[in-house]
Design a protein around this motif. Structure first.
Motif, PDB file in Angstrom:
ATOM      1  N   TYR A  96     -11.183  -5.382   3.925  1.00 16.23           N
ATOM      2  CA  TYR A  96      -9.758  -5.145   3.380  1.00 16.23           C
ATOM      3  C   TYR A  96      -9.524  -4.963   5.459  1.00 16.23           C
ATOM      4  CZ  TYR A  96     -10.252  -6.066  -1.023  1.00 16.23           C
ATOM      5  OH  TYR A  96     -10.580  -7.379  -2.244  1.00 16.23           O
ATOM      6  N   THR A 164      -2.565  -5.343  -3.617  1.00 18.53           N
ATOM      7  CA  THR A 164      -2.376  -5.884  -5.016  1.00 18.53           C
ATOM      8  C   THR A 164      -1.464  -5.448  -5.394  1.00 18.53           C
ATOM      9  OG1 THR A 164      -4.087  -5.445  -6.083  1.00 18.53           O
ATOM     10  CG2 THR A 164      -4.369  -7.534  -4.761  1.00 18.53           C
ATOM     11  N   TYR A 168       5.695  -5.493  -1.722  1.00 11.85           N
ATOM     12  CA  TYR A 168       5.226  -6.627  -0.702  1.00 11.85           C
ATOM     13  C   TYR A 168       4.417  -7.610  -1.248  1.00 11.85           C
ATOM     14  CZ  TYR A 168       4.868  -9.519   3.263  1.00 11.85           C
ATOM     15  OH  TYR A 168       4.386 -10.710   4.105  1.00 11.85           O
ATOM     16  N   GLU A 172       5.274 -11.285  -2.954  1.00 16.73           N
ATOM     17  CA  GLU A 172       4.814 -12.703  -2.381  1.00 16.73           C
ATOM     18  C   GLU A 172       4.020 -13.678  -3.415  1.00 16.73           C
ATOM     19  OE1 GLU A 172       5.425 -14.002   0.523  1.00 16.73           O
ATOM     20  OE2 GLU A 172       6.333 -12.243   1.248  1.00 16.73           O
ATOM     21  N   HIS A 173       3.750 -12.684  -4.249  1.00 18.76           N
ATOM     22  CA  HIS A 173       2.016 -13.597  -4.619  1.00 18.76           C
ATOM     23  C   HIS A 173       3.251 -13.603  -6.802  1.00 18.76           C
ATOM     24  CE1 HIS A 173      -0.050 -12.424  -1.571  1.00 18.76           C
ATOM     25  NE2 HIS A 173      -1.013 -12.517  -1.575  1.00 18.76           N
ATOM     26  N   MET A 180      -4.172 -20.440 -11.719  1.00 19.49           N
ATOM     27  CA  MET A 180      -4.802 -20.634 -10.405  1.00 19.49           C
ATOM     28  C   MET A 180      -5.585 -19.600  -9.665  1.00 19.49           C
ATOM     29  SD  MET A 180      -1.633 -23.026  -8.152  1.00 19.49           S
ATOM     30  CE  MET A 180      -1.454 -23.993  -7.944  1.00 19.49           C
ATOM     31  N   TRP A 181      -5.476 -18.529 -10.149  1.00 18.70           N
ATOM     32  CA  TRP A 181      -5.569 -17.162  -9.972  1.00 18.70           C
ATOM     33  C   TRP A 181      -6.710 -16.649 -11.037  1.00 18.70           C
ATOM     34  CZ3 TRP A 181      -4.190 -12.317 -11.257  1.00 18.70           C
ATOM     35  CH2 TRP A 181      -2.878 -11.994 -11.710  1.00 18.70           C
ATOM     36  N   SER A 189      -9.862 -13.055  -9.356  1.00 18.20           N
ATOM     37  CA  SER A 189      -8.203 -11.718  -9.340  1.00 18.20           C
ATOM     38  C   SER A 189      -8.016 -12.078  -7.533  1.00 18.20           C
ATOM     39  CB  SER A 189      -9.068 -10.352  -9.425  1.00 18.20           C
ATOM     40  OG  SER A 189      -8.879  -9.764  -8.159  1.00 18.20           O
ATOM     41  N   SER A 191      -7.353  -9.694  -6.167  1.00 14.75           N
ATOM     42  CA  SER A 191      -7.922  -9.242  -4.877  1.00 14.75           C
ATOM     43  C   SER A 191      -8.747  -9.888  -4.042  1.00 14.75           C
ATOM     44  CB  SER A 191      -8.821  -7.895  -5.176  1.00 14.75           C
ATOM     45  OG  SER A 191      -8.108  -7.545  -6.101  1.00 14.75           O
ATOM     46  N   TYR A 192      -9.458 -11.247  -4.371  1.00 13.28           N
ATOM     47  CA  TYR A 192     -10.105 -11.451  -3.197  1.00 13.28           C
ATOM     48  C   TYR A 192      -9.654 -12.252  -1.912  1.00 13.28           C
ATOM     49  CZ  TYR A 192     -12.942  -9.639  -6.848  1.00 13.28           C
ATOM     50  OH  TYR A 192     -13.281  -9.494  -7.561  1.00 13.28           O
ATOM     51  N   CYS A 193      -8.531 -12.155  -1.487  1.00 10.55           N
ATOM     52  CA  CYS A 193      -7.701 -12.621  -0.251  1.00 10.55           C
ATOM     53  C   CYS A 193      -8.819 -14.101   0.038  1.00 10.55           C
ATOM     54  CB  CYS A 193      -7.461 -11.559   0.874  1.00 10.55           C
ATOM     55  SG  CYS A 193      -6.755 -10.220   0.393  1.00 10.55           S
ATOM     56  N   CYS A 196      -8.855 -17.729  -1.437  1.00  7.75           N
ATOM     57  CA  CYS A 196      -7.216 -18.649  -0.688  1.00  7.75           C
ATOM     58  C   CYS A 196      -6.839 -18.992   0.491  1.00  7.75           C
ATOM     59  CB  CYS A 196      -6.189 -18.448  -1.941  1.00  7.75           C
ATOM     60  SG  CYS A 196      -6.177 -18.251  -3.342  1.00  7.75           S
ATOM     61  N   ASN A 206      -0.676 -16.863   6.276  1.00  7.64           N
ATOM     62  CA  ASN A 206      -0.046 -17.721   6.303  1.00  7.64           C
ATOM     63  C   ASN A 206      -0.003 -18.715   5.092  1.00  7.64           C
ATOM     64  OD1 ASN A 206       1.568 -19.685   6.996  1.00  7.64           O
ATOM     65  ND2 ASN A 206       2.174 -19.033   8.703  1.00  7.64           N
ATOM     66  N   ILE A 212      -6.333 -23.502  -2.336  1.00  6.02           N
ATOM     67  CA  ILE A 212      -6.760 -22.186  -3.730  1.00  6.02           C
ATOM     68  C   ILE A 212      -7.903 -22.919  -4.112  1.00  6.02           C
ATOM     69  CG2 ILE A 212      -5.847 -21.578  -5.710  1.00  6.02           C
ATOM     70  CD1 ILE A 212      -3.613 -20.836  -4.695  1.00  6.02           C
ATOM     71  N   TRP A 218      -1.878 -24.913  -1.166  1.00  8.21           N
ATOM     72  CA  TRP A 218      -0.754 -24.524  -1.494  1.00  8.21           C
ATOM     73  C   TRP A 218       0.629 -25.503  -0.771  1.00  8.21           C
ATOM     74  CZ3 TRP A 218       0.810 -21.945  -5.047  1.00  8.21           C
ATOM     75  CH2 TRP A 218       2.260 -21.621  -5.259  1.00  8.21           C
ATOM     76  N   ASP A 220       4.098 -24.658  -1.251  1.00  8.44           N
ATOM     77  CA  ASP A 220       5.308 -24.276  -1.817  1.00  8.44           C
ATOM     78  C   ASP A 220       6.314 -25.815  -1.668  1.00  8.44           C
ATOM     79  OD1 ASP A 220       6.787 -21.884  -2.399  1.00  8.44           O
ATOM     80  OD2 ASP A 220       7.122 -20.874   0.086  1.00  8.44           O
TER      81      ASP A 220
END
Lengths: 220, 133
Positions: A96, A164, A168, A172-173, A180-181, A189, A191-193, A196, A206, A212, A218, A220
């Protein structure tokens, strides 16, 4: 593991150019140490300065470690430059970026590595001290990157030990369906940026670069 | 010869990181100096496959929880799902070449799996067993 592979490739590099490699290693090392302390502008509040320093660090290291900072212009958060940090805190999950949490959160995390979210992530004391300093100096408190500012200002006075859990991040999530997660064995989870966010290592989160696993891009 | 050059280069280029083929031997003699007796790979294997119950969660844990049954193939971290490269030096020669790295993971993995640190005897037994894979 990755770093040990890097060590191996550095070794072959050293074989090829002999003594020059030793000098090179000295530079690379120097860099790694600098990152934690003076090399990255310290407590400077100047975003451009920090961005520049950071990019410079990566460029100098590029020969040995492979630059990861190609997308610097688009980065939401400063990339990870600390060699020791990347090695120690990137072995069980994505390393991170320090700019994703304020220093008070990092201090809490680093004080409890023996029971780290149910895992044991204990470090020898000297490494623990060095990484804590690296995290504090580069934390969201002292960063002008977009995501760092948004995370910081969403916190109020709280000091969460998870990115997570920051308001903020949650905001966002919240539109991503659980299938999907959480119920997706390829993600597990939030946590595993990097599972995705395809450019997560370059500090870019971005939404257009989100893929995913098992679900694709993804939209939107 | 090649191995010698590699070892020597490793040593020079990475002066401060102890990374060389003799890491296991050095650790074994250190453990002995601290009172361990002759090491046994059989004992290491028995401890490796044994299961231990975690007092806090009731979860059954073992070294194989993450490193999996076949040491020559990849393991997977039980929680994060992160890939762990094979532990067997026969397929992954960087294994067991760095004393600090080995000791760090022994401390973490013994505490997590057994609920306590391993003794010098146990660590030596584990290493003898693992080195032969």
């Amino acid at each position: 593991m990755k770093n040990r592979k890097i060590k191996l490739s550095m070794m072959f590099f050293a074989l090829a150019v002999g003594l020059a490699a030793i000098a090179g290693q000295a530079i690379a090392d120097d860099d790694g140490d600098d990152d934690g302390y003076k090399g990255r502008g310290g407590y400077s509040q100047n975003g451009d300065d920090r961005g520049y320093n950071n990019g410079d660090d990566d460029k100098r290291r590029g020969g040995f470690f492979g630059g990861e900072n190609r997308l610097r212009g688009k980065a939401d958060v400063a990339t990870v430059a600390g060699v020791l940090y990347k090695k120690e805190c990137g072995s069980c999950h994505f390393a991170y970026q320090p700019g994703l949490l304020p220093s008070r959160s990092w201090e809490k995390i680093m004080a409890g590595l023996e029971d780290h979210f149910g895992d044991n992530a204990e470090l020898p004391e000297e490494d623990q001290v060095e990484i804590t300093r690296y995290l504090i100096v580069n934390s969201a408190d002292y960063s002008n990157y977009k995501a760092s500012i948004k995370i910081s200002s969403s916190l109020g006075g709280s000091s969460p030990v998870r990115i997570t859990e920051t308001p903020y991040f949650v905001k966002e999530h919240q539109e991503i369906p659980v299938r999907m997660w959480k119920n997706n064995p390829k993600v597990k989870s939030l946590s595993y940026c990097d599972r995705c966010h395809t450019n997560a290592k370059a500090g870019s989160f971005n939404e257009h670069d989100v893929k995913i696993p098992g679900f694709g891009k993804w939209d939107d | 010869m090649k191995k010698m050059i590699i070892t020597a280069t490793f040593f020079i280029a990475l002066g401060q990181t102890l990374a060389y083929a003799g890491a296991v031997e050095d650790l074994l003699s250190r453990y002995k100096a601290k009172g361990a007796k002759n090491f046994s790979a059989e004992n290491g294997q028995a401890m490796w496959v044994a299961t231990y119950e975690d007092a806090k969660t009731g979860m059954t844990r073992s070294c194989e929880t993450c490193h999996k049954k076949n040491l020559k193939t990849k393991g997977e971290h039980q929680k994060t799902g992160e890939v762990i490269e094979p532990l067997a030096p026969s397929v992954n020669p960087v294994r067991f070449t760095d004393m600090k790295f080995i000791e760090k993971w022994f401390k973490r993995n013994c505490k997590w799996t057994l609920g306590r640190e391993c003794t010098n005897q146990e660590k030596g037994d584990f290493l003898l067993f693992l080195q032969k894979q």
